[in-house]
Motif scaffolding. Structure first.
Motif, PDB file in Angstrom:
ATOM      1  N   LEU A 219       0.824  -1.207   0.000  1.00 49.88           N
ATOM      2  CA  LEU A 219       0.000   0.000   0.000  1.00 49.88           C
ATOM      3  C   LEU A 219       0.861   1.260   0.000  1.00 49.88           C
ATOM      4  O   LEU A 219       0.563   2.231  -0.700  1.00 49.88           O
ATOM      5  CB  LEU A 219      -0.928   0.004   1.213  1.00 49.88           C
ATOM      6  N   ALA A 220       1.935   1.237   0.777  1.00 59.85           N
ATOM      7  CA  ALA A 220       2.834   2.396   0.811  1.00 59.85           C
ATOM      8  C   ALA A 220       3.467   2.631  -0.550  1.00 59.85           C
ATOM      9  O   ALA A 220       3.633   3.778  -0.985  1.00 59.85           O
ATOM     10  CB  ALA A 220       3.910   2.187   1.878  1.00 59.85           C
ATOM     11  N   SER A 221       3.794   1.542  -1.266  1.00 60.36           N
ATOM     12  CA  SER A 221       4.414   1.678  -2.588  1.00 60.36           C
ATOM     13  C   SER A 221       3.442   2.188  -3.632  1.00 60.36           C
ATOM     14  O   SER A 221       3.842   2.706  -4.674  1.00 60.36           O
ATOM     15  CB  SER A 221       4.987   0.333  -3.044  1.00 60.36           C
ATOM     16  N   GLN A 222       2.132   2.044  -3.375  1.00 60.42           N
ATOM     17  CA  GLN A 222       1.113   2.426  -4.342  1.00 60.42           C
ATOM     18  C   GLN A 222       0.531   3.809  -4.090  1.00 60.42           C
ATOM     19  O   GLN A 222      -0.319   4.274  -4.862  1.00 60.42           O
ATOM     20  CB  GLN A 222      -0.047   1.403  -4.318  1.00 60.42           C
ATOM     21  N   SER A 223       0.927   4.457  -3.015  1.00 60.11           N
ATOM     22  CA  SER A 223       0.273   5.705  -2.639  1.00 60.11           C
ATOM     23  C   SER A 223       0.436   6.790  -3.687  1.00 60.11           C
ATOM     24  O   SER A 223      -0.474   7.597  -3.904  1.00 60.11           O
ATOM     25  CB  SER A 223       0.796   6.198  -1.292  1.00 60.11           C
ATOM     26  N   GLY A 224       1.594   6.823  -4.349  1.00 59.26           N
ATOM     27  CA  GLY A 224       1.809   7.791  -5.423  1.00 59.26           C
ATOM     28  C   GLY A 224       1.933   9.223  -4.960  1.00 59.26           C
ATOM     29  O   GLY A 224       1.958  10.155  -5.758  1.00 59.26           O
ATOM     30  N   VAL A 225       2.000   9.447  -3.670  1.00 55.90           N
ATOM     31  CA  VAL A 225       2.103  10.808  -3.146  1.00 55.90           C
ATOM     32  C   VAL A 225       3.489  11.008  -2.557  1.00 55.90           C
ATOM     33  O   VAL A 225       3.899  10.294  -1.653  1.00 55.90           O
ATOM     34  CB  VAL A 225       1.030  11.064  -2.060  1.00 55.90           C
ATOM     35  N   GLY A 226       4.220  11.961  -3.110  1.00 60.29           N
ATOM     36  CA  GLY A 226       5.545  12.233  -2.605  1.00 60.29           C
ATOM     37  C   GLY A 226       5.489  13.050  -1.328  1.00 60.29           C
ATOM     38  O   GLY A 226       4.427  13.319  -0.775  1.00 60.29           O
ATOM     39  N   SER A 227       6.649  13.471  -0.872  1.00 65.69           N
ATOM     40  CA  SER A 227       6.693  14.273   0.349  1.00 65.69           C
ATOM     41  C   SER A 227       6.090  15.646   0.078  1.00 65.69           C
ATOM     42  O   SER A 227       6.052  16.130  -1.047  1.00 65.69           O
ATOM     43  CB  SER A 227       8.138  14.408   0.823  1.00 65.69           C
ATOM     44  N   CYS A 228       5.612  16.260   1.136  1.00 63.05           N
ATOM     45  CA  CYS A 228       4.997  17.588   1.011  1.00 63.05           C
ATOM     46  C   CYS A 228       5.627  18.498   2.046  1.00 63.05           C
ATOM     47  O   CYS A 228       4.938  19.065   2.893  1.00 63.05           O
ATOM     48  CB  CYS A 228       3.483  17.481   1.184  1.00 63.05           C
ATOM     49  N   THR A 229       6.955  18.627   1.986  1.00 65.33           N
ATOM     50  CA  THR A 229       7.658  19.457   2.956  1.00 65.33           C
ATOM     51  C   THR A 229       7.319  20.932   2.761  1.00 65.33           C
ATOM     52  O   THR A 229       7.286  21.699   3.720  1.00 65.33           O
ATOM     53  CB  THR A 229       9.179  19.248   2.854  1.00 65.33           C
ATOM     54  N   GLU A 230       7.073  21.336   1.511  1.00 67.45           N
ATOM     55  CA  GLU A 230       6.573  22.676   1.219  1.00 67.45           C
ATOM     56  C   GLU A 230       5.076  22.557   0.971  1.00 67.45           C
ATOM     57  O   GLU A 230       4.654  21.942   0.001  1.00 67.45           O
ATOM     58  CB  GLU A 230       7.280  23.268   0.005  1.00 67.45           C
ATOM     59  N   ARG A 231       4.293  23.147   1.845  1.00 71.24           N
ATOM     60  CA  ARG A 231       2.837  23.019   1.717  1.00 71.24           C
ATOM     61  C   ARG A 231       2.346  23.582   0.382  1.00 71.24           C
ATOM     62  O   ARG A 231       1.423  23.058  -0.235  1.00 71.24           O
ATOM     63  CB  ARG A 231       2.132  23.743   2.861  1.00 71.24           C
ATOM     64  N   TYR A 242       1.533  28.271 -11.815  1.00 73.73           N
ATOM     65  CA  TYR A 242       1.061  26.988 -11.262  1.00 73.73           C
ATOM     66  C   TYR A 242       1.450  26.905  -9.794  1.00 73.73           C
ATOM     67  O   TYR A 242       2.639  26.973  -9.443  1.00 73.73           O
ATOM     68  CB  TYR A 242       1.670  25.827 -12.045  1.00 73.73           C
ATOM     69  N   ILE A 243       0.449  26.773  -8.926  1.00 72.11           N
ATOM     70  CA  ILE A 243       0.685  26.583  -7.486  1.00 72.11           C
ATOM     71  C   ILE A 243       0.297  25.160  -7.116  1.00 72.11           C
ATOM     72  O   ILE A 243      -0.857  24.757  -7.295  1.00 72.11           O
ATOM     73  CB  ILE A 243      -0.127  27.593  -6.653  1.00 72.11           C
ATOM     74  N   ASN A 244       1.266  24.414  -6.621  1.00 68.60           N
ATOM     75  CA  ASN A 244       0.995  23.068  -6.116  1.00 68.60           C
ATOM     76  C   ASN A 244       0.710  23.180  -4.627  1.00 68.60           C
ATOM     77  O   ASN A 244       1.612  23.401  -3.824  1.00 68.60           O
ATOM     78  CB  ASN A 244       2.188  22.149  -6.367  1.00 68.60           C
ATOM     79  N   ALA A 245      -0.574  23.066  -4.269  1.00 71.12           N
ATOM     80  CA  ALA A 245      -0.990  23.114  -2.861  1.00 71.12           C
ATOM     81  C   ALA A 245      -1.192  21.684  -2.397  1.00 71.12           C
ATOM     82  O   ALA A 245      -2.300  21.162  -2.383  1.00 71.12           O
ATOM     83  CB  ALA A 245      -2.262  23.935  -2.710  1.00 71.12           C
ATOM     84  N   CYS A 246      -0.105  21.028  -2.002  1.00 71.80           N
ATOM     85  CA  CYS A 246      -0.158  19.589  -1.731  1.00 71.80           C
ATOM     86  C   CYS A 246      -0.736  19.270  -0.359  1.00 71.80           C
ATOM     87  O   CYS A 246      -1.134  18.132  -0.102  1.00 71.80           O
ATOM     88  CB  CYS A 246       1.219  18.955  -1.887  1.00 71.80           C
ATOM     89  N   SER A 247      -0.794  20.272   0.543  1.00 67.91           N
ATOM     90  CA  SER A 247      -1.357  20.027   1.874  1.00 67.91           C
ATOM     91  C   SER A 247      -1.781  21.341   2.503  1.00 67.91           C
ATOM     92  O   SER A 247      -1.152  22.383   2.278  1.00 67.91           O
ATOM     93  CB  SER A 247      -0.334  19.329   2.776  1.00 67.91           C
ATOM     94  N   PHE A 248      -2.861  21.278   3.290  1.00 66.67           N
ATOM     95  CA  PHE A 248      -3.274  22.416   4.108  1.00 66.67           C
ATOM     96  C   PHE A 248      -2.964  22.167   5.588  1.00 66.67           C
ATOM     97  O   PHE A 248      -3.483  22.858   6.466  1.00 66.67           O
ATOM     98  CB  PHE A 248      -4.777  22.681   3.951  1.00 66.67           C
ATOM     99  N   ASP A 249      -2.127  21.198   5.874  1.00 69.85           N
ATOM    100  CA  ASP A 249      -1.804  20.853   7.248  1.00 69.85           C
ATOM    101  C   ASP A 249      -1.040  21.993   7.914  1.00 69.85           C
ATOM    102  O   ASP A 249      -0.132  22.580   7.316  1.00 69.85           O
ATOM    103  CB  ASP A 249      -0.953  19.582   7.273  1.00 69.85           C
ATOM    104  N   VAL A 250      -1.413  22.320   9.143  1.00 68.13           N
ATOM    105  CA  VAL A 250      -0.710  23.355   9.895  1.00 68.13           C
ATOM    106  C   VAL A 250      -0.316  22.814  11.265  1.00 68.13           C
ATOM    107  O   VAL A 250      -0.884  21.841  11.751  1.00 68.13           O
ATOM    108  CB  VAL A 250      -1.575  24.630  10.069  1.00 68.13           C
ATOM    109  N   LEU A 258      -0.053  28.529  10.924  1.00 66.86           N
ATOM    110  CA  LEU A 258      -0.921  29.195   9.948  1.00 66.86           C
ATOM    111  C   LEU A 258      -0.333  30.539   9.536  1.00 66.86           C
ATOM    112  O   LEU A 258      -0.360  30.894   8.347  1.00 66.86           O
ATOM    113  CB  LEU A 258      -2.324  29.367  10.530  1.00 66.86           C
ATOM    114  N   ASP A 259       0.220  31.292  10.485  1.00 69.53           N
ATOM    115  CA  ASP A 259       0.813  32.586  10.140  1.00 69.53           C
ATOM    116  C   ASP A 259       1.994  32.421   9.190  1.00 69.53           C
ATOM    117  O   ASP A 259       2.162  33.213   8.244  1.00 69.53           O
ATOM    118  CB  ASP A 259       1.265  33.313  11.406  1.00 69.53           C
ATOM    119  N   SER A 260       2.811  31.393   9.406  1.00 69.29           N
ATOM    120  CA  SER A 260       3.963  31.156   8.531  1.00 69.29           C
ATOM    121  C   SER A 260       3.515  30.769   7.126  1.00 69.29           C
ATOM    122  O   SER A 260       4.098  31.217   6.128  1.00 69.29           O
ATOM    123  CB  SER A 260       4.859  30.060   9.123  1.00 69.29           C
TER     124      SER A 260
END
Length: 459
Positions: A219-231, A242-250, A258-260
């Motif tokens: 399952l981990a190999s199939q996720s297809g989602v890379g790291s999202c170190t830059e939100r 083009y803005i890649n908004a890969c996560s809204f995690d704060v 959120l401020d950052s």
């Protein structure tokens, strides 16, 4: 209503263990203890969940609970009890709901033994062919149409797997097919480490099982989602930004506060303005949520008029009020309402925040199958308020109207963890029979294979 925080919940069933010789034996609970846990769960569903009857009527839920109670004639482990009560949570149609046990409380054989089928399924009409396989042995049978497994008809097994997950009915079925072998031990009436499979062509296939670890690695190999170190990240492609908004995690503090993240968004849109692009793409196709505050701030940059927010229904219960106060929060209107009342908050008009570098060109928002939680909230606000053009694919896990703000607890004896929503978030356009967020421009997998190909689809 103000913006809400949606919990990110990727639903993989927590499956664990039982033992070879020398390992601990599971704790058994008496029928009386199991019925007490069942009655407590019944009370929670009835009094705390905001809308427990979106799928089953009260009479149907009563019948489900009564059938489970009748089956509790002997002592059983928490895992065995969990297997019986999973459908209770599935039928809530609550994609943020959970019901599981901590690994150390689950029967050990679910971890250590090869009780898992080594393949997924797909559905073609009324047929269920083997799709993806774990290992070379199973791969020899890819495409074979299954009729039964160990004497149980495959359609019954798929239905049972779906009731071991959470979410809306279609969503549960998609997960049941995609994780069929992983969910199989929760659906099968028996636990086996070898499988006799009958095909519709009359062929018999004998397959050994695989372990839970094998499945989780796959399952981990199939996720297809890379790291999202830059939100969020920005790239210019000619006249298109083009803005890649890969996560809204704060996080509470630091780089991901959120401020950052708002400061990062300011920086990106300053560059957008400097580049002078005429079209802007915001891609949330792999965004599984986080804080709605991030999406709200993005809206402030691309839409400059008041817009309608979500409607909210909120169920009053003593159980949730106690949990709310344990977090240091209180709400006078909620606390003063009678128990059982559903408080309704209509859509409020939101005035976008003033931002330093507003974008005034044409905006496109990309959605995809994984779009979920607050990313779904963001895209739904875009769609229902006609702020931008949605392109991409219909999300599978997320829905524009659904449940949120989680109540959680453990059942008193088995310590089964239960979580579900006390609020119903209703999209600005209102409830619809088709509870899907469909893009204005539908794209194929090939059209979304990379950014350059995606941008070629803009109109």
């Amino acid at each position: 209503m103000k913006s809400f925080f949606f919990s990110v919940s990727i639903v993989l069933v927590s499956i664990i263990s039982i033992s070879s010789s020398g390992q601990r034996k599971p704790t058994l609970f008496s029928p009386g203890q199991l019925k007490e846990d069942l009655n407590y769960l019944r009370q929670l569903i009835t009094t705390v969940h905001v809308n427990p009857n979106s799928e089953l009527s009260p009479a149907q839920y009563d019948q489900l609970f009564n059938n489970i109670a009748i089956s509790l004639q002997d002592s059983a482990s928490a895992t065995e009890f969990l297997k019986k009560v999973r459908p209770v949570i599935a039928y809530l149609s609550d994609e943020h709901a959970q019901i599981n046990l901590k690994p150390e409380l689950l029967d050990a054989r679910y971890s250590s033994d090869a009780y898992y089928l080594p393949f997924t399924l797909k559905k073609e009409g009324n047929n269920y062919p083997i799709d993806q396989c774990l290992g070379a042995v199973a791969a020899r049978y890819s495409g074979q149409i299954i009729r039964s497994i160990n004497g149980v008809m495959v359609d019954k097994l798929v239905q049972a797997c779906a009731l071991s997950t959470t979410g809306f009915p279609f969503q549960r079925t998609v997960v049941a097919l995609r994780q069929f072998g992983y969910l199989y031990p929760w659906a099968s009436p028996t636990l086996d480490n070898s499988f006799t499979i009958r095909t519709t062509a009359g062929k018999t296939i004998e397959l050994p099982g695989v372990s839970r670890k094998d499945w989780e690695t796959w399952l981990a190999s199939q996720s297809g989602v890379g790291s999202c170190t830059e939100r969020l990240s920005y790239t210019r492609y000619g006249h298109i930004g083009y803005i890649n908004a890969c996560s809204f995690d704060v996080k509470a503090t630091g780089k991901y506060s959120l401020d950052s993240i708002k400061a990062q968004i300011d920086h990106l849109f300053k560059q957008v303005q400097t580049d002078g692009v005429t079209k802007l793409v915001i891609d949330v196709s792999h965004n599984e949520g986080g804080s709605t505050g991030v999406g709200d701030y993005l809206i402030s940059y691309v839409y400059h008029q008041p817009y309608l927010d979500y409607q909210v229904n909120w169920k009053r219960s003593d159980e949730y009020l106690k949990l709310l106060r344990s977090w240091g929060f209180d709400n006078a209107a909620y606390a003063g309402a009678p128990v059982g009342k559903v408080l309704h908050f209509p859509s409020e008009q939101v005035v976008p925040e003033q931002v330093p570098y507003p974008f005034k060109g044409k905006t496109f928002v990309v959605i995809g199958r994984p779009t979920f939680s607050s990313a779904m909230n963001f895209a739904t606000l875009i769609k229902d308020n006609h702020m931008a053009t949605l392109i991409g694919q219909t999300p599978v896990n997320g829905h524009p109207t659904g449940f949120g703000e989680m109540f959680y607890t453990n059942l008193p004896h088995t310590q089964i963890f239960v979580r579900f929503g006390v609020k119903e978030h209703i999209r600005p356009a209102g409830k619809m029979a088709d509870n899907q967020l469909r893009p204005d421009i539908l794209l194929t997998d090939k059209q979304m294979v990379d950014v350059n190909t995606l941008l070629q689809q803009l109109k």
